[in-house]
Design a protein around this motif. Structure first.
Motif, PDB file in Angstrom:
ATOM      1  N   UNK A   1      -9.105   6.786 -16.353  1.00 56.96           N
ATOM      2  CA  UNK A   1      -9.071   5.571 -15.528  1.00 56.96           C
ATOM      3  C   UNK A   1     -10.099   5.679 -14.407  1.00 56.96           C
ATOM      4  N   UNK A   2     -10.220   6.872 -13.837  1.00 53.24           N
ATOM      5  CA  UNK A   2     -11.214   7.152 -12.792  1.00 53.24           C
ATOM      6  C   UNK A   2     -11.907   8.468 -13.126  1.00 53.24           C
ATOM      7  N   UNK A   3     -13.046   8.698 -12.469  1.00 56.18           N
ATOM      8  CA  UNK A   3     -13.813   9.914 -12.750  1.00 56.18           C
ATOM      9  C   UNK A   3     -13.464  11.073 -11.828  1.00 56.18           C
ATOM     10  N   UNK A   4     -12.858  10.795 -10.676  1.00 56.05           N
ATOM     11  CA  UNK A   4     -12.533  11.856  -9.726  1.00 56.05           C
ATOM     12  C   UNK A   4     -11.248  11.522  -8.980  1.00 56.05           C
ATOM     13  N   UNK A   5     -10.553  12.562  -8.554  1.00 54.81           N
ATOM     14  CA  UNK A   5      -9.273  12.368  -7.857  1.00 54.81           C
ATOM     15  C   UNK A   5      -9.433  11.610  -6.542  1.00 54.81           C
ATOM     16  N   UNK A   6     -10.600  11.705  -5.916  1.00 58.11           N
ATOM     17  CA  UNK A   6     -10.781  10.975  -4.649  1.00 58.11           C
ATOM     18  C   UNK A   6     -11.078   9.491  -4.881  1.00 58.11           C
ATOM     19  N   UNK A   7     -10.953   9.036  -6.134  1.00 56.06           N
ATOM     20  CA  UNK A   7     -11.102   7.613  -6.455  1.00 56.06           C
ATOM     21  C   UNK A   7      -9.755   6.963  -6.752  1.00 56.06           C
ATOM     22  N   UNK A   8      -8.678   7.675  -6.424  1.00 61.89           N
ATOM     23  CA  UNK A   8      -7.317   7.147  -6.557  1.00 61.89           C
ATOM     24  C   UNK A   8      -6.604   7.375  -5.233  1.00 61.89           C
ATOM     25  N   UNK A   9      -5.969   6.341  -4.732  1.00 60.50           N
ATOM     26  CA  UNK A   9      -5.170   6.483  -3.514  1.00 60.50           C
ATOM     27  C   UNK A   9      -3.830   5.794  -3.749  1.00 60.50           C
ATOM     28  N   UNK A  10      -2.786   6.411  -3.228  1.00 62.79           N
ATOM     29  CA  UNK A  10      -1.444   5.839  -3.339  1.00 62.79           C
ATOM     30  C   UNK A  10      -0.977   5.491  -1.930  1.00 62.79           C
ATOM     31  N   UNK A  11      -0.655   4.214  -1.738  1.00 64.36           N
ATOM     32  CA  UNK A  11      -0.094   3.742  -0.477  1.00 64.36           C
ATOM     33  C   UNK A  11       1.372   3.408  -0.710  1.00 64.36           C
ATOM     34  N   UNK A  12       2.144   3.441   0.339  1.00 65.06           N
ATOM     35  CA  UNK A  12       3.578   3.143   0.245  1.00 65.06           C
ATOM     36  C   UNK A  12       3.891   1.940   1.118  1.00 65.06           C
ATOM     37  N   UNK A  13       4.897   1.165   0.682  1.00 60.39           N
ATOM     38  CA  UNK A  13       5.242  -0.011   1.471  1.00 60.39           C
ATOM     39  C   UNK A  13       6.700  -0.396   1.325  1.00 60.39           C
ATOM     40  N   UNK A  14       7.215  -0.997   2.389  1.00 63.00           N
ATOM     41  CA  UNK A  14       8.545  -1.588   2.427  1.00 63.00           C
ATOM     42  C   UNK A  14       8.359  -3.072   2.706  1.00 63.00           C
ATOM     43  N   UNK A  15       9.204  -3.890   2.098  1.00 71.24           N
ATOM     44  CA  UNK A  15       9.095  -5.323   2.331  1.00 71.24           C
ATOM     45  C   UNK A  15      10.449  -5.991   2.174  1.00 71.24           C
ATOM     46  N   UNK A  16      10.502  -7.207   2.657  1.00 70.85           N
ATOM     47  CA  UNK A  16      11.700  -8.031   2.572  1.00 70.85           C
ATOM     48  C   UNK A  16      11.394  -9.222   1.676  1.00 70.85           C
ATOM     49  N   UNK A  17      12.258  -9.465   0.702  1.00 70.75           N
ATOM     50  CA  UNK A  17      12.131 -10.636  -0.171  1.00 70.75           C
ATOM     51  C   UNK A  17      13.029 -11.727   0.385  1.00 70.75           C
ATOM     52  N   UNK A  18      12.425 -12.796   0.843  1.00 68.12           N
ATOM     53  CA  UNK A  18      13.166 -13.898   1.449  1.00 68.12           C
ATOM     54  C   UNK A  18      13.791 -14.825   0.421  1.00 68.12           C
ATOM     55  N   UNK A  19      14.414 -15.900   0.887  1.00 64.79           N
ATOM     56  CA  UNK A  19      15.111 -16.825  -0.009  1.00 64.79           C
ATOM     57  C   UNK A  19      14.208 -17.509  -1.033  1.00 64.79           C
ATOM     58  N   UNK A  20      12.932 -17.686  -0.742  1.00 60.74           N
ATOM     59  CA  UNK A  20      12.032 -18.340  -1.696  1.00 60.74           C
ATOM     60  C   UNK A  20      11.127 -17.346  -2.388  1.00 60.74           C
ATOM     61  N   UNK A  21      11.613 -16.118  -2.609  1.00 57.28           N
ATOM     62  CA  UNK A  21      10.763 -15.056  -3.144  1.00 57.28           C
ATOM     63  C   UNK A  21      10.555 -15.175  -4.650  1.00 57.28           C
ATOM     64  N   UNK A  22       9.708 -14.310  -5.152  1.00 52.96           N
ATOM     65  CA  UNK A  22       9.399 -14.253  -6.582  1.00 52.96           C
ATOM     66  C   UNK A  22      10.676 -14.190  -7.411  1.00 52.96           C
ATOM     67  N   UNK A  23      10.622 -14.758  -8.598  1.00 51.41           N
ATOM     68  CA  UNK A  23      11.789 -14.773  -9.484  1.00 51.41           C
ATOM     69  C   UNK A  23      12.251 -13.374  -9.874  1.00 51.41           C
TER      70      UNK A  23
END
Length: 152
Positions: free
Chosen positions: A98-120
């Motif tokens: 998928x990539x040629x080197x390990x420094x070409x992949x980054x993993x970020x983390x996130x928290x979020x809130x799904x409100x009343x009109x959120x994705x199905x």
């Protein structure tokens, strides 16, 4: 008498038109609008031996732009931490080509809130924690692209 009746009919028609326009605006907002919110996100960047602060911030900007597609959701936290970036997960992207080197992949983390009109696919009025953004780039000078995301 006829003049008063005409006024009443005119006023009723205006009210009906306003109700229809308001309803159509609401429907359009729910279908097209209501993008994911990123304006109150708490960002944290830990020390990194792999990426510069600018590289991490650049990846975060790409992730936040993608988050706007999370209809009805609110991004609460977004962070990077070298210690959480699994060498196994990252080296898998290299071994799969998928990539040629390990420094070409980054993993970020996130928290979020799904409100009343959120994705199905999300439960409304629910907090989602420790989700990941997997971003890749072709080379150190290339722009980050979201490769995958979710509760992994």
């Amino acid at each position: 008498m006829k003049e008063n009746l005409k006024r009443i009919i005119f006023i009723i028609m205006i009210i009906i038109i306003l109700i229809i326009v308001t309803f159509l605006g609401y429907v359009a907002y729910q279908v097209v609008g209501n993008p994911g919110k990123t304006n109150n996100v708490e960002i944290s960047i830990g020390n990194s031996s792999k990426f510069s602060k600018e590289e991490i911030e650049s990846a975060m900007q790409v992730a936040m732009k993608k988050f706007k597609g999370f209809k009805g959701c609110d991004l609460k936290q977004l962070w990077y931490n070298d210690e959480l970036n699994s060498e196994t997960a990252i080296s898998r992207y290299v071994s799969q080509g998928v990539v040629t080197a390990e420094n070409n992949v980054i993993i970020l983390y996130f928290n979020f809130y799904a409100g009343p009109g959120s994705e199905d696919s999300l439960a409304p009025n629910n907090d989602y924690t420790n989700w990941q953004w997997i971003l890749i780039r072709d080379s150190k000078s290339s722009k980050w692209k979201v490769h995958d995301f979710g509760d992994m």
